[in-house]
Design a protein around this motif. Structure first.
Motif, PDB file in Angstrom:
ATOM      1  N   LEU A 178       0.837  -1.189   0.000  1.00  0.00           N
ATOM      2  CA  LEU A 178       0.000   0.000   0.000  1.00  0.00           C
ATOM      3  C   LEU A 178       0.877   1.246   0.000  1.00  0.00           C
ATOM      4  O   LEU A 178       1.806   1.366   0.812  1.00  0.00           O
ATOM      5  N   PHE A 179       0.559   2.183  -0.887  1.00  0.00           N
ATOM      6  CA  PHE A 179       1.284   3.446  -0.999  1.00  0.00           C
ATOM      7  C   PHE A 179       0.370   4.572  -0.500  1.00  0.00           C
ATOM      8  O   PHE A 179      -0.698   4.809  -1.072  1.00  0.00           O
ATOM      9  N   TYR A 180       0.802   5.237   0.574  1.00  0.00           N
ATOM     10  CA  TYR A 180       0.071   6.379   1.127  1.00  0.00           C
ATOM     11  C   TYR A 180       0.798   7.643   0.685  1.00  0.00           C
ATOM     12  O   TYR A 180       1.835   8.012   1.253  1.00  0.00           O
ATOM     13  N   ARG A 198     -14.481   8.686  -0.222  1.00  0.00           N
ATOM     14  CA  ARG A 198     -14.703   8.499  -1.659  1.00  0.00           C
ATOM     15  C   ARG A 198     -13.409   8.683  -2.456  1.00  0.00           C
ATOM     16  O   ARG A 198     -13.413   9.206  -3.568  1.00  0.00           O
ATOM     17  N   SER A 199     -12.317   8.253  -1.869  1.00  0.00           N
ATOM     18  CA  SER A 199     -11.016   8.372  -2.520  1.00  0.00           C
ATOM     19  C   SER A 199     -10.598   7.017  -3.083  1.00  0.00           C
ATOM     20  O   SER A 199     -10.605   6.018  -2.366  1.00  0.00           O
ATOM     21  N   PHE A 247      -6.266   1.593   5.944  1.00  0.00           N
ATOM     22  CA  PHE A 247      -7.156   2.743   5.719  1.00  0.00           C
ATOM     23  C   PHE A 247      -8.064   2.573   4.504  1.00  0.00           C
ATOM     24  O   PHE A 247      -8.825   3.476   4.162  1.00  0.00           O
ATOM     25  N   ILE A 248      -8.011   1.421   3.835  1.00  0.00           N
ATOM     26  CA  ILE A 248      -8.683   1.263   2.544  1.00  0.00           C
ATOM     27  C   ILE A 248     -10.180   1.498   2.634  1.00  0.00           C
ATOM     28  O   ILE A 248     -10.756   2.265   1.846  1.00  0.00           O
ATOM     29  N   LEU A 249     -10.870   0.836   3.557  1.00  0.00           N
ATOM     30  CA  LEU A 249     -12.332   0.913   3.608  1.00  0.00           C
ATOM     31  C   LEU A 249     -12.800   2.318   3.975  1.00  0.00           C
ATOM     32  O   LEU A 249     -13.781   2.816   3.423  1.00  0.00           O
ATOM     33  N   PHE A 250     -12.124   2.963   4.911  1.00  0.00           N
ATOM     34  CA  PHE A 250     -12.508   4.323   5.287  1.00  0.00           C
ATOM     35  C   PHE A 250     -12.299   5.285   4.117  1.00  0.00           C
ATOM     36  O   PHE A 250     -13.150   6.128   3.813  1.00  0.00           O
ATOM     37  N   ALA A 251     -11.160   5.137   3.449  1.00  0.00           N
ATOM     38  CA  ALA A 251     -10.860   6.038   2.328  1.00  0.00           C
ATOM     39  C   ALA A 251     -11.875   5.887   1.204  1.00  0.00           C
ATOM     40  O   ALA A 251     -12.368   6.875   0.646  1.00  0.00           O
ATOM     41  N   ARG A 252     -12.217   4.654   0.865  1.00  0.00           N
ATOM     42  CA  ARG A 252     -13.102   4.435  -0.268  1.00  0.00           C
ATOM     43  C   ARG A 252     -14.561   4.736   0.090  1.00  0.00           C
ATOM     44  O   ARG A 252     -15.284   5.374  -0.683  1.00  0.00           O
ATOM     45  N   ASP A 253     -15.003   4.292   1.278  1.00  0.00           N
ATOM     46  CA  ASP A 253     -16.433   4.346   1.588  1.00  0.00           C
ATOM     47  C   ASP A 253     -16.866   5.626   2.297  1.00  0.00           C
ATOM     48  O   ASP A 253     -18.050   5.961   2.282  1.00  0.00           O
ATOM     49  N   GLY A 292       0.840   0.978  -6.693  1.00  0.00           N
ATOM     50  CA  GLY A 292       0.754   2.110  -7.605  1.00  0.00           C
ATOM     51  C   GLY A 292      -0.559   2.249  -8.347  1.00  0.00           C
ATOM     52  O   GLY A 292      -0.685   3.155  -9.177  1.00  0.00           O
ATOM     53  N   LYS A 293      -1.545   1.396  -8.052  1.00  0.00           N
ATOM     54  CA  LYS A 293      -2.814   1.442  -8.779  1.00  0.00           C
ATOM     55  C   LYS A 293      -3.991   1.469  -7.804  1.00  0.00           C
ATOM     56  O   LYS A 293      -3.895   0.964  -6.691  1.00  0.00           O
ATOM     57  N   PRO A 294      -5.134   2.039  -8.228  1.00  0.00           N
ATOM     58  CA  PRO A 294      -6.338   1.951  -7.395  1.00  0.00           C
ATOM     59  C   PRO A 294      -6.747   0.496  -7.186  1.00  0.00           C
ATOM     60  O   PRO A 294      -6.573  -0.349  -8.070  1.00  0.00           O
ATOM     61  N   ILE A 295      -7.294   0.223  -6.015  1.00  0.00           N
ATOM     62  CA  ILE A 295      -7.723  -1.141  -5.685  1.00  0.00           C
ATOM     63  C   ILE A 295      -9.017  -1.435  -6.442  1.00  0.00           C
ATOM     64  O   ILE A 295      -9.965  -0.643  -6.402  1.00  0.00           O
ATOM     65  N   PRO A 296      -9.098  -2.561  -7.164  1.00  0.00           N
ATOM     66  CA  PRO A 296     -10.282  -2.844  -7.984  1.00  0.00           C
ATOM     67  C   PRO A 296     -11.555  -2.939  -7.163  1.00  0.00           C
ATOM     68  O   PRO A 296     -11.555  -3.437  -6.034  1.00  0.00           O
ATOM     69  N   ASP A 297     -12.659  -2.465  -7.731  1.00  0.00           N
ATOM     70  CA  ASP A 297     -13.949  -2.500  -7.045  1.00  0.00           C
ATOM     71  C   ASP A 297     -14.358  -3.922  -6.676  1.00  0.00           C
ATOM     72  O   ASP A 297     -14.913  -4.154  -5.600  1.00  0.00           O
ATOM     73  N   GLU A 298     -14.113  -4.865  -7.555  1.00  0.00           N
ATOM     74  CA  GLU A 298     -14.512  -6.251  -7.277  1.00  0.00           C
ATOM     75  C   GLU A 298     -13.782  -6.789  -6.050  1.00  0.00           C
ATOM     76  O   GLU A 298     -14.370  -7.466  -5.204  1.00  0.00           O
TER      77      GLU A 298
END
Length: 320
Positions: free
Chosen positions: A148-150, A223-224, A214-220, A232-238
């Motif tokens: 994970l890259f922050y 909305r990041s 921090f993935i779930l908080f950031a995405r949900d 180096g890539k966004p985590i896939p929605d699936e």
């Protein structure tokens, strides 16, 4: 009825109960509490008389130093600055470990109920080891290899705090002091700061990878899609959908009673909350700190300042 994959998962982990029978929180067996944190990762102290002073004292007895949470909408509750409220709003919050968006994530997340909510406002907790164990094999395999890259913009205050100047040279950006937990990159007219963590990171007391980040908080909530990135890539929605499903199945919702104290190994358990009908009727104290006897995590820089003294970051984030 056909059985689904989630039907076969273990029940959510609940905190180990330590009962007080009306005694003061000052009388709690600190050594027992520490042992339960190491073994189980989540502890509930119930039936102790709790106030802000005794809550702060328990944190100090367990930790060498406190971690100041600089996110907005919190109230200081204690003279030493180590005890604050949770966010005073009414929003539900997705699962997250405290301050995992920064390289100084505390070891201990401690919550004390000064006044329970009338409706809603339960605190959700979830064992990151249980999430990792129950992920589909292909998802787990990807996360086991993932980093994970922050990465965020570095404000002038951040640059001055860690590098000693608000206008660092390219050489200084490429060679920050050993005491600095970030790497830096110049991008056009701004400077970026960053750090990395394994997507499945071993916890403090178990040599096993956990989904605690921090993935779930950031995405949900924020909305990041780009903080953090994985390799180096966004985590896939699936992939995120599969992680969310497992996390929901492993989440325990704690309904607060007055004087309850919940202690979490912040390297193993994530927490969040349900929506609050009346935030004025909910008062939860927090203490975040670095446990005694832990001098450094494997992913941390040597002799980190946050493990030696109460650490106040140089700037405020825009998120909670």
């Amino acid at each position: 009825m056909a059985m689904t994959a989630l039907d076969t998962l273990a029940k959510p982990s609940t905190p180990v109960l330590v009962e007080g029978d009306g005694r003061s929180l000052n009388d709690v067996d600190v050594d027992r509490v520490r042992a339960e944190i190491e073994k189980h990762g989540a502890v509930l102290l119930r039936g102790f008389e709790t106030d802000v002073d005794s809550f702060a004292a328990l944190g100090s007895n367990l930790c060498t130093s406190a971690s100041y949470n600089e996110s907005p909408n919190r109230e200081l509750l204690h003279k030493d600055g180590a005890v604050q409220t949770v966010n005073l709003g009414s929003d539900p919050f997705p699962l997250h470990p405290e301050l995992s968006r920064e390289p100084w994530r505390p070891d201990l997340a401690m919550f004390g109920c000064i006044e329970p909510p009338e409706v809603g406002g339960q605190t959700n907790i979830c064992d990151g080891i249980a999430i990792a164990r129950n992920l589909p094999p292909d998802v787990r395999a990807q996360l086991e290899k993932g980093t994970l890259f922050y990465i965020r913009a570095a404000s002038p205050d951040v640059l001055e705090f860690w590098l000693g100047t608000r206008e660092p040279s390219d050489e200084l950006l490429a060679n920050p002091p050993a005491s600095c937990p970030y790497w830096f990159r110049r991008r056009e007219d701004r400077v970026l700061r960053g750090f990395t963590r394994p997507a499945l990171e071993p916890t403090l007391f178990q040599n096993e990878g956990a989904f605690v980040n921090f993935i779930l908080f950031a995405r949900d909530y924020l909305r990041s899609t780009r903080f953090p990135l994985m390799d180096g890539k966004p985590i896939p929605d699936e992939m995120l959908d599969q992680i969310r499903s497992v996390a929901r199945s492993q989440t325990y919702s704690h309904r607060w009673q007055q004087n309850d104290v919940v202690l979490l190994d912040n390297s193993r358990f994530m927490h969040g909350r349900k929506a609050i009908a009346n935030p004025d009727g909910r008062r939860i104290a927090t203490y975040f700190g670095y446990l005694k006897g832990v001098t450094r995590l494997g992913v941390e820089i040597a002799d980190p300042i946050w493990r030696r003294e109460t650490f106040i970051p140089p700037d405020r984030p825009d998120d909670s």
